[in-house]
Write a protein that holds these residues in place. Sequence first.
Motif, mmCIF file in Angstrom:
data_model
loop_
_atom_site.group_PDB
_atom_site.id
_atom_site.type_symbol
_atom_site.label_atom_id
_atom_site.label_comp_id
_atom_site.label_asym_id
_atom_site.label_seq_id
_atom_site.Cartn_x
_atom_site.Cartn_y
_atom_site.Cartn_z
ATOM 1 N N THR A 79 4.492 11.694 1.346
ATOM 2 C CA THR A 79 4.784 10.320 0.970
ATOM 3 C C THR A 79 5.509 10.301 -0.358
ATOM 4 O O THR A 79 5.092 10.954 -1.302
ATOM 5 C CB THR A 79 3.483 9.504 0.848
ATOM 6 O OG1 THR A 79 2.785 9.585 2.085
ATOM 7 C CG2 THR A 79 3.766 8.065 0.521
ATOM 8 N N THR A 96 11.567 -0.766 -0.315
ATOM 9 C CA THR A 96 10.690 0.261 0.239
ATOM 10 C C THR A 96 11.258 0.717 1.567
ATOM 11 O O THR A 96 12.028 0.017 2.206
ATOM 12 C CB THR A 96 9.249 -0.257 0.460
ATOM 13 O OG1 THR A 96 9.280 -1.340 1.386
ATOM 14 C CG2 THR A 96 8.612 -0.704 -0.841
ATOM 15 N N GLY A 97 10.850 1.894 1.974
ATOM 16 C CA GLY A 97 11.353 2.487 3.204
ATOM 17 C C GLY A 97 12.091 3.771 2.890
ATOM 18 O O GLY A 97 12.233 4.155 1.735
ATOM 19 N N ASP A 125 15.243 4.300 11.690
ATOM 20 C CA ASP A 125 13.823 4.456 11.966
ATOM 21 C C ASP A 125 13.524 3.775 13.297
ATOM 22 O O ASP A 125 14.155 2.769 13.639
ATOM 23 C CB ASP A 125 12.982 3.823 10.846
ATOM 24 C CG ASP A 125 11.509 4.159 11.010
ATOM 25 O OD1 ASP A 125 11.130 5.300 10.654
ATOM 26 O OD2 ASP A 125 10.746 3.314 11.512
ATOM 27 N N THR A 167 11.215 1.875 14.098
ATOM 28 C CA THR A 167 10.699 0.510 13.955
ATOM 29 C C THR A 167 11.821 -0.513 13.906
ATOM 30 O O THR A 167 11.564 -1.721 13.890
ATOM 31 C CB THR A 167 9.848 0.373 12.682
ATOM 32 O OG1 THR A 167 10.657 0.687 11.540
ATOM 33 C CG2 THR A 167 8.634 1.294 12.726
ATOM 34 N N ASN A 194 10.621 -5.704 17.081
ATOM 35 C CA ASN A 194 9.592 -5.918 16.070
ATOM 36 C C ASN A 194 9.814 -7.142 15.192
ATOM 37 O O ASN A 194 9.002 -7.431 14.325
ATOM 38 C CB ASN A 194 9.459 -4.673 15.186
ATOM 39 C CG ASN A 194 8.915 -3.504 15.976
ATOM 40 O OD1 ASN A 194 8.073 -3.669 16.836
ATOM 41 N ND2 ASN A 194 9.420 -2.319 15.691
ATOM 42 N N GLY A 241 11.660 -3.739 10.325
ATOM 43 C CA GLY A 241 10.907 -2.509 10.567
ATOM 44 C C GLY A 241 10.120 -2.143 9.327
ATOM 45 O O GLY A 241 9.458 -2.970 8.716
ATOM 46 N N LYS A 242 10.230 -0.889 8.888
ATOM 47 C CA LYS A 242 9.524 -0.468 7.687
ATOM 48 C C LYS A 242 10.351 -0.643 6.420
ATOM 49 O O LYS A 242 9.936 -0.254 5.338
ATOM 50 C CB LYS A 242 9.038 0.975 7.811
ATOM 51 C CG LYS A 242 10.141 1.985 7.920
ATOM 52 C CD LYS A 242 9.703 3.425 7.748
ATOM 53 C CE LYS A 242 8.665 3.873 8.717
ATOM 54 N NZ LYS A 242 8.395 5.315 8.630
ATOM 55 N N HIS A 251 11.974 -2.859 3.491
ATOM 56 C CA HIS A 251 11.837 -4.098 2.734
ATOM 57 C C HIS A 251 13.091 -4.242 1.885
ATOM 58 O O HIS A 251 13.359 -3.414 1.013
ATOM 59 C CB HIS A 251 10.595 -4.065 1.843
ATOM 60 C CG HIS A 251 9.320 -4.065 2.610
ATOM 61 N ND1 HIS A 251 8.282 -4.905 2.322
ATOM 62 C CD2 HIS A 251 8.911 -3.334 3.680
ATOM 63 C CE1 HIS A 251 7.291 -4.697 3.166
ATOM 64 N NE2 HIS A 251 7.653 -3.739 3.999
#
Length: 137
Positions: free
Chosen positions: A19, A48-49, A77, A79, A103, A126-127, A129
């Motif tokens: 991470t 983020t992402g 990604d 997502t 999504n 998705g993931k 932001h």
Amino acid sequence: MARHDDHREPDVEREPTITFTPVRDASASGASGSTVAGAFGWALIVETGPQAGLTYVLADGDTIAGRGANCDIFLGDVTVSREHARFCLKDGALRVQDLGSTNGTYVNGAWADAYALSAGDEVIIGKFHLIVARGNI
């Protein structure tokens, strides 16, 4: 002679996830996160992402975001749908429209089919932001 009944487990890392948490630099995005230095109208900052820190400057007209190879903003990604959302910049106003994604597209935490954006709004695809920002024009 090697024995065929010797079944050793291979050495496999049991926790392969790494991470990365970027440290947000207030000087890069302005104190409020809604302005960015530069002579342009609108931009999207990936907060983020996987692409955290990137800034996409938006041109007049339509900008497609998604994971498809032909998208203007590539968000790689699973997502994210191939063509997830359209950002439309017309007459100085910026709008986002979901393109029937799996999504959904969210603005400031709420699901949005279409939305008129303002500086400081957060768009979630998705993931990813994305923070909506204004330049110095």
